[in-house]
Design an enzyme around this catalytic site. Sequence first.
Site, PDB file in Angstrom:
ATOM      1  N   ASP A  33      42.838  46.487  41.601  1.00  0.00           N
ATOM      2  CA  ASP A  33      42.197  45.237  41.241  1.00  0.00           C
ATOM      3  C   ASP A  33      40.453  45.205  41.931  1.00  0.00           C
ATOM      4  O   ASP A  33      40.452  45.575  43.275  1.00  0.00           O
ATOM      5  CB  ASP A  33      43.060  44.098  41.980  1.00  0.00           C
ATOM      6  CG  ASP A  33      42.756  42.799  41.491  1.00  0.00           C
ATOM      7  OD1 ASP A  33      43.670  42.281  40.412  1.00  0.00           O
ATOM      8  OD2 ASP A  33      41.647  42.258  41.631  1.00  0.00           O
ATOM      9  N   ILE A  34      39.826  44.663  41.301  1.00  0.00           N
ATOM     10  CA  ILE A  34      38.341  44.652  41.712  1.00  0.00           C
ATOM     11  C   ILE A  34      38.231  43.524  42.926  1.00  0.00           C
ATOM     12  O   ILE A  34      37.294  43.825  43.536  1.00  0.00           O
ATOM     13  CB  ILE A  34      37.432  44.095  40.608  1.00  0.00           C
ATOM     14  CG1 ILE A  34      36.046  44.842  40.731  1.00  0.00           C
ATOM     15  CG2 ILE A  34      37.558  42.849  40.227  1.00  0.00           C
ATOM     16  CD1 ILE A  34      34.964  44.515  39.478  1.00  0.00           C
ATOM     17  N   ASN A  91      51.379  36.615  36.611  1.00  0.00           N
ATOM     18  CA  ASN A  91      50.808  35.505  36.252  1.00  0.00           C
ATOM     19  C   ASN A  91      50.876  35.302  34.588  1.00  0.00           C
ATOM     20  O   ASN A  91      50.433  36.029  33.873  1.00  0.00           O
ATOM     21  CB  ASN A  91      49.407  35.372  36.699  1.00  0.00           C
ATOM     22  CG  ASN A  91      49.395  35.281  38.333  1.00  0.00           C
ATOM     23  OD1 ASN A  91      50.153  34.630  38.855  1.00  0.00           O
ATOM     24  ND2 ASN A  91      48.312  36.021  38.769  1.00  0.00           N
ATOM     25  N   GLU A  99      44.267  34.978  34.276  1.00  0.00           N
ATOM     26  CA  GLU A  99      43.113  34.923  33.911  1.00  0.00           C
ATOM     27  C   GLU A  99      42.687  35.836  32.705  1.00  0.00           C
ATOM     28  O   GLU A  99      41.807  35.460  31.750  1.00  0.00           O
ATOM     29  CB  GLU A  99      42.226  35.195  35.003  1.00  0.00           C
ATOM     30  CG  GLU A  99      42.208  34.124  36.176  1.00  0.00           C
ATOM     31  CD  GLU A  99      41.587  34.610  37.330  1.00  0.00           C
ATOM     32  OE1 GLU A  99      40.866  35.712  37.470  1.00  0.00           O
ATOM     33  OE2 GLU A  99      41.599  33.800  38.442  1.00  0.00           O
ATOM     34  N   VAL A 100      43.351  36.775  32.689  1.00  0.00           N
ATOM     35  CA  VAL A 100      43.052  38.072  31.735  1.00  0.00           C
ATOM     36  C   VAL A 100      44.195  37.880  30.710  1.00  0.00           C
ATOM     37  O   VAL A 100      45.235  38.405  31.073  1.00  0.00           O
ATOM     38  CB  VAL A 100      42.626  39.302  32.411  1.00  0.00           C
ATOM     39  CG1 VAL A 100      42.567  40.535  31.514  1.00  0.00           C
ATOM     40  CG2 VAL A 100      41.632  39.397  33.570  1.00  0.00           C
ATOM     41  N   HIS A 104      49.608  42.039  32.440  1.00  0.00           N
ATOM     42  CA  HIS A 104      49.518  43.070  33.602  1.00  0.00           C
ATOM     43  C   HIS A 104      50.690  42.592  34.857  1.00  0.00           C
ATOM     44  O   HIS A 104      50.869  41.289  34.776  1.00  0.00           O
ATOM     45  CB  HIS A 104      48.126  42.760  34.070  1.00  0.00           C
ATOM     46  CG  HIS A 104      47.260  41.763  34.389  1.00  0.00           C
ATOM     47  ND1 HIS A 104      47.065  40.771  33.292  1.00  0.00           N
ATOM     48  CD2 HIS A 104      47.367  40.964  35.480  1.00  0.00           C
ATOM     49  CE1 HIS A 104      46.765  39.661  33.680  1.00  0.00           C
ATOM     50  NE2 HIS A 104      46.913  39.595  35.010  1.00  0.00           N
ATOM     51  N   HIS A 106      50.628  42.699  38.922  1.00  0.00           N
ATOM     52  CA  HIS A 106      49.982  43.080  40.150  1.00  0.00           C
ATOM     53  C   HIS A 106      51.121  43.773  41.114  1.00  0.00           C
ATOM     54  O   HIS A 106      52.179  43.169  41.038  1.00  0.00           O
ATOM     55  CB  HIS A 106      49.524  41.785  40.663  1.00  0.00           C
ATOM     56  CG  HIS A 106      48.528  41.063  40.047  1.00  0.00           C
ATOM     57  ND1 HIS A 106      47.218  40.772  40.488  1.00  0.00           N
ATOM     58  CD2 HIS A 106      48.647  40.234  38.990  1.00  0.00           C
ATOM     59  CE1 HIS A 106      46.563  39.877  39.503  1.00  0.00           C
ATOM     60  NE2 HIS A 106      47.365  39.564  38.792  1.00  0.00           N
TER      61      HIS A 106
HETATM   62  P1  AMP Z   1      45.398  37.124  36.521  1.00  0.00           P
HETATM   63  O1  AMP Z   1      44.977  35.999  37.361  1.00  0.00           O
HETATM   64  O2  AMP Z   1      46.885  37.677  36.873  1.00  0.00           O
HETATM   65  O3  AMP Z   1      45.137  37.290  35.200  1.00  0.00           O
HETATM   66  O4  AMP Z   1      44.692  38.369  37.361  1.00  0.00           O
HETATM   67  C1  AMP Z   1      43.623  39.208  36.680  1.00  0.00           C
HETATM   68  C2  AMP Z   1      43.266  39.921  37.810  1.00  0.00           C
HETATM   69  O5  AMP Z   1      42.003  40.961  37.303  1.00  0.00           O
HETATM   70  C3  AMP Z   1      42.536  39.235  39.158  1.00  0.00           C
HETATM   71  O6  AMP Z   1      43.160  39.694  40.250  1.00  0.00           O
HETATM   72  C4  AMP Z   1      41.032  39.886  39.075  1.00  0.00           C
HETATM   73  O7  AMP Z   1      40.594  40.259  40.256  1.00  0.00           O
HETATM   74  C5  AMP Z   1      41.391  41.322  38.415  1.00  0.00           C
HETATM   75  N1  AMP Z   1      39.852  41.973  37.778  1.00  0.00           N
HETATM   76  C6  AMP Z   1      39.141  41.195  37.029  1.00  0.00           C
HETATM   77  N2  AMP Z   1      38.089  42.112  36.359  1.00  0.00           N
HETATM   78  C7  AMP Z   1      38.661  43.163  37.005  1.00  0.00           C
HETATM   79  C8  AMP Z   1      37.906  44.428  36.742  1.00  0.00           C
HETATM   80  N3  AMP Z   1      36.846  44.621  35.976  1.00  0.00           N
HETATM   81  N4  AMP Z   1      38.672  45.519  37.238  1.00  0.00           N
HETATM   82  C9  AMP Z   1      39.612  45.418  38.085  1.00  0.00           C
HETATM   83  N5  AMP Z   1      40.413  44.225  38.132  1.00  0.00           N
HETATM   84  C10 AMP Z   1      39.746  43.211  37.659  1.00  0.00           C
END
Ligand code: AMP
Length: 119
Positions: A33-34, A91, A99-100, A104, A106
Site C-alpha cells: 500500500d502506498i 472496505n 476509495e478504489v 481488494h 488489505h
Molecule cells: P480503500 O479505501 O479500501 O479503497 O483502499 C485503497 C487503498 O489503496 C488505500 O489504502 C491507498 O493508500 C491505496 N493506494 C492508492 N493508490 C495506490 C497506489 N498507487 N499504490 C498502492 N496503493 C495505493
Amino acid sequence: MTYDHQNIFAKILRSELPYSTIFEDNEVLAFLDIAPQAPIHVLVIPKGEYKSFDDFTANASIEVVGRFFSRVSKIARDLDLAESGYRIIANTGDDGCQEVPHFHIHICGGKKLGRMLPG
Ligand code: AMP
C-alpha cells in the site's frame, strides 16, 4: 455501475503505474500500500475486473473466490504474520469508505492494531 477501467488498480494491473510486488500469479497480484497504516500493509487484488467484495463474491466462481482467499492467507503466512496475527479488511461501497473501485483485501500487521473500528 460498470467497472471503471481507469481506476488506480486497473492501471497497476496494466503496469501504467509503479508498484512494489509482494506476490503475483495468473489470478492475483499483491503489492505494498502506498500509504501504509501499519508496519506491514499489503493489498491483494484479483486480476479479474471486480468492483468490490460484493461484486467479486456474487460474480466470480466459487473456485476463483476460494483460490483468492487461499492466496491471501498464504501471503500473510509468507509475510510471517500468521503467528503474531494480522487483520484483513475489505472496505466495500460508500459506507465502507472504499476509495478504489477494484476489489481488494488489505492485509495489515506488524504491531498490535487496536480496536477494530475507531470511536
Ligand atoms: P480503500 O479505501 O479500501 O479503497 O483502499 C485503497 C487503498 O489503496 C488505500 O489504502 C491507498 O493508500 C491505496 N493506494 C492508492 N493508490 C495506490 C497506489 N498507487 N499504490 C498502492 N496503493 C495505493
